[in-house]
Design an enzyme around this catalytic site. Structure first.
Site, PDB file in Angstrom:
ATOM      1  N   HIS A 138       0.687  -1.223  -0.095  1.00  0.00           N
ATOM      2  CA  HIS A 138       0.051   0.431   0.000  1.00  0.00           C
ATOM      3  C   HIS A 138       1.039   1.702  -0.115  1.00  0.00           C
ATOM      4  CE1 HIS A 138      -4.047  -0.870   0.291  1.00  0.00           C
ATOM      5  NE2 HIS A 138      -3.793  -2.488   1.134  1.00  0.00           N
ATOM      6  N   ASP A 168      -0.251   7.112  -4.334  1.00  0.00           N
ATOM      7  CA  ASP A 168      -1.680   6.478  -4.590  1.00  0.00           C
ATOM      8  C   ASP A 168      -1.559   7.491  -5.820  1.00  0.00           C
ATOM      9  OD1 ASP A 168      -1.169   4.433  -3.488  1.00  0.00           O
ATOM     10  OD2 ASP A 168      -2.830   4.918  -2.033  1.00  0.00           O
TER      11      ASP A 168
END
Length: 374
Positions: A138, A168
């Site tokens: 992540h 991200d």
């Protein structure tokens, strides 16, 4: 006024944040974005708190101005449907682990045969090549591997965990958009699409580019990047965060000599000017003096003092304070539709009507009909 991406059709197979934010920007630029979701479950973000009624507010914020079609890619009929749809789209965006769509029979090589003009953008943690390409991760993992995480924080202290998803958005969404737009431009000449491989780890390293590129160029004459000791990550007293008497903060970015000299004059401490660019003991002493000065008044009092002065000092806004900021309001970043306030994406090429985010498969029949499918 027409929008720059009107006429471009995007098939969005992505989930969570990086892909959906990239396609949201494309939608706000005028592209038609059709979101492919698994019937019954859909994008995982639909169920992430906070919930507004029965849908996640996170999902709603990322998926306005899109349509949804339900396709079960684990069923032969679903694979056949996606192949048929891909013939009618300019761009496909996906964020599965590398190889997943190949195993399902709808990878780039297969879809490119169906539509040679297709631009196939794959967003993954570590990219489609390399020993860790299949590794789970992540945002925090990607910025850790890229070196970006270690660069922030106090000298001698722990790395500072960012409050936002740098890999991200910065490493994934934005580089996906750049890759897609570049491939669309190339297609005007070549007539062919291409595979766009976006690694969020590679992309997050871009935040280090100025410093790491300089380190590489210096070679044996240089030193490794160090947390809290360099010009823009805590070393310079003229560039940093300072606590005020009411436990608020000021962001001081008075980097150029004229700005720091002006700041020192404004706080009646001209004696501090000489140490602005010292990253050693002298710089630490100057920082300590500035900490004492800024701790003597509230944030609001400092804001009032610096308001008429052009010295690169700003209050650190917290919580809902940003919603009342006159500059952000003037830029049109907040748009009210009915009783709901929406956040716009930064690029504005004209007014974009805000359409409600779709329910799972809400537009399946409409999308299939447009592509001449039953």
């Amino acid at each position: 006024m027409s929008l720059p991406l009107e006429g471009v059709k995007v098939l969005d197979l992505s989930r969570l944040l990086p892909g959906p934010y990239a396609t949201l920007v494309l939608a706000d630029l005028g592209a038609t974005v059709d979101k492919v979701e698994e019937p019954g479950s859909g994008d995982y973000t639909r169920y992430s708190p906070p919930m507004k009624d029965d849908t996640s507010a996170l999902f709603l914020g990322l998926n306005r101005n899109k349509r949804s079609i339900g396709i079960d890619l684990k069923a032969p009929e679903g694979v056949a449907t996606l192949k048929a749809l891909a013939k009618h789209y300019d761009v496909l965006v996906e964020s599965f682990r590398p190889g997943v769509l190949d195993r399902l029979g709808v990878g780039y090589e297969v879809l490119a045969k169906e539509n040679p003009r297709l631009i196939f953008c794959s967003i993954s943690g570590y990219g489609n090549t390399g020993p860790d390409r299949l590794k789970a991760g992540h945002d925090l993992n990607y910025i850790a591997r890229s070196g970006a995480l270690a660069y922030g924080g106090a000298d001698g202290g722990a790395p500072a965990m960012p409050g936002v998803q740098m890999a991200d958005i910065g490493g994934g969404s934005l580089f996906a958009i750049i890759g897609i737009l570049a491939a669309l431009h190339e297609r005007h000449t070549s007539g062919k699409g291409r595979f766009v491989d976006v690694s969020m780890t590679d992309g997050s390293m871009a935040f280090l580019h100025m410093h790491l590129a300089a380190r590489l160029l210096m070679g044996s004459e240089g030193t490794p990047l160090a947390r809290g000791r360099e010009a823009l990550n805590g070393g310079y007293a003229c560039y940093g965060l300072y606590r005020t008497s009411d436990d608020r903060y000021l962001a001081v970015g008075s980097l150029e000599p004229k700005f720091f000299a002006g700041l020192c004059a404004a706080i009646d401490r001209p004696d501090l000017v000489a140490g602005a660019y010292d990253v050693g003991e002298q710089g630490k002493r100057i920082r300590g003096e500035l900490e004492k000065v800024f701790a003597s008044r509230t944030q609001a009092q400092w804001v009032e003092l610096f308001k008429p002065l052009d010295l690169c000092v700003e209050p650190v806004l917290e919580g809902d304070e940003i919603l009342k900021d006159p500059q952000l309001q003037a830029r049109g970043l907040f748009a009210k539709e009915g009783d709901v306030m929406w956040l716009r994406t930064p690029l504005r090429f004209g007014d974009v009507a805000i359409r409600q985010p779709p329910t799972i498969g809400q537009h399946s029949a409409e999308i299939l009909r447009e592509c001449g499918l039953g």
